[in-house]
Design a protein around this motif. Structure first.
Motif, PDB file in Angstrom:
ATOM      1  N   PRO A  86       0.806  -1.233   0.000  1.00  0.00           N
ATOM      2  CA  PRO A  86       0.000   0.000   0.000  1.00  0.00           C
ATOM      3  C   PRO A  86       0.832   1.272   0.000  1.00  0.00           C
ATOM      4  O   PRO A  86       0.311   2.356  -0.294  1.00  0.00           O
ATOM      5  CB  PRO A  86      -0.820  -0.116   1.294  1.00  0.00           C
ATOM      6  CG  PRO A  86      -0.838  -1.573   1.617  1.00  0.00           C
ATOM      7  CD  PRO A  86       0.482  -2.089   1.157  1.00  0.00           C
ATOM      8  N   SER A  89       3.498   2.638  -5.429  1.00  0.00           N
ATOM      9  CA  SER A  89       2.551   3.110  -6.439  1.00  0.00           C
ATOM     10  C   SER A  89       1.528   2.025  -6.730  1.00  0.00           C
ATOM     11  O   SER A  89       1.771   0.833  -6.521  1.00  0.00           O
ATOM     12  CB  SER A  89       3.290   3.495  -7.717  1.00  0.00           C
ATOM     13  OG  SER A  89       3.806   2.343  -8.354  1.00  0.00           O
ATOM     14  N   SER A  90       0.368   2.440  -7.244  1.00  0.00           N
ATOM     15  CA  SER A  90      -0.726   1.502  -7.477  1.00  0.00           C
ATOM     16  C   SER A  90      -0.373   0.432  -8.499  1.00  0.00           C
ATOM     17  O   SER A  90      -0.978  -0.643  -8.521  1.00  0.00           O
ATOM     18  CB  SER A  90      -1.973   2.259  -7.934  1.00  0.00           C
ATOM     19  OG  SER A  90      -1.708   2.984  -9.136  1.00  0.00           O
ATOM     20  N   SER A  91       0.619   0.700  -9.349  1.00  0.00           N
ATOM     21  CA  SER A  91       1.001  -0.268 -10.380  1.00  0.00           C
ATOM     22  C   SER A  91       2.216  -1.106  -9.967  1.00  0.00           C
ATOM     23  O   SER A  91       2.706  -1.913 -10.753  1.00  0.00           O
ATOM     24  CB  SER A  91       1.314   0.460 -11.690  1.00  0.00           C
ATOM     25  OG  SER A  91       2.417   1.339 -11.521  1.00  0.00           O
TER      26      SER A  91
END
Length: 248
Positions: A86, A89-91
């Motif tokens: 978490p 980065s989201s990727s």
């Protein structure tokens, strides 16, 4: 620029040391109970580097094909990765490279020894096979060096040399190194090894303390619950020291 069809580069972490890193959580009488807490469940963004040098989805036991002469169970790798995700980065994807072998003293991890050379080889192959970069080495070892005064007294220098050699051989002079201060071993040299671990004063080397975490009935290996707690502690140490370091 990356396209939507390209896989994200992995943040790679080397898991090394001896049995408490390879994981004995849930192992009793040389059998793993198969219990997998939520914090250790597979995650689509977490991978492991197999003994065949292939990236694959990570699931416990992470070291089953590495520390294969022993029975492996839950270790700190997956809870570390899931706790860290978490904060990336989201990727982002995390790659775990298991290298730990149970019952190994520090002398077996010196430069030129098979365990050391395998660790370096696997680290380089992991980068080449999946892209990305090595984020840190997670190290939990030292119980086997509590068996004699000579081993305990020589631990600090050998550990410092290992860190220097590993950084040099990987071409990463500032590679973060997070070591775990041991929670068990043979009296009376446990405290001597722990003192050595805390006394290492090198850039980008931090220590988390496993003392007080729950142990299996053997009083040597961390329990499943303890491995989850340790994974969270390792993630916190990485986040606080290397992702969001305190201002000087």
């Amino acid at each position: 620029m990356a396209t939507s069809s390209e896989k994200p580069k992995k943040q790679i972490f080397i898991l090394s040391g001896q049995s408490n890193m390879s994981g004995r959580g849930g192992v009793r009488n040389r059998k793993w109970d198969g219990e997998v807490p939520q914090e250790c469940q597979p995650h689509p963004s977490v991978f492991r580097f197999s003994s065949s040098s292939l990236w694959e989805p990570a699931s416990p036991p992470l070291h089953a094909d590495i520390d294969y002469s022993k029975t492996c169970g839950v270790g700190p790798g997956l809870p570390f990765a899931r706790s860290l995700l978490p904060h990336l980065s989201s990727s982002a994807a995390i790659g775990l490279v298991p290298c730990a072998i149970g019952g190994t003293e520090i002398d077996l991890w010196g430069k030129g020894q098979p365990l050391y050379e395998d660790m370096v080889r696997r680290a380089k192959e992991a980068v080449a096979a999946g892209g990305g970069e090595i984020g840190a080495v997670l190290w939990f070892q030292g119980e086997s060096d509590t068996l004699s005064a000579e081993a305990a007294e020589g631990y600090k220098g050998k550990m410092e040399k290992l860190i220097e050699d590993l950084r040099s051989d990987l071409g990463l002079p500032s590679l973060p190194f997070i070591q775990v201060a041991i929670a068990s071993g043979s009296e009376p040299w446990i405290d001597k090894v722990r003192e050595a671990q805390f006394a290492i004063d090198m850039p980008n080397v931090v220590c988390v303390d496993a003392k007080g975490l729950p142990l299996n009935e053997d009083r040597l290996h961390l329990s499943t619950q303890a491995q989850v707690l340790l994974g969270n502690m390792l993630a916190e140490a990485y986040i606080n020291n290397f992702l969001n370091p305190p201002s000087k």
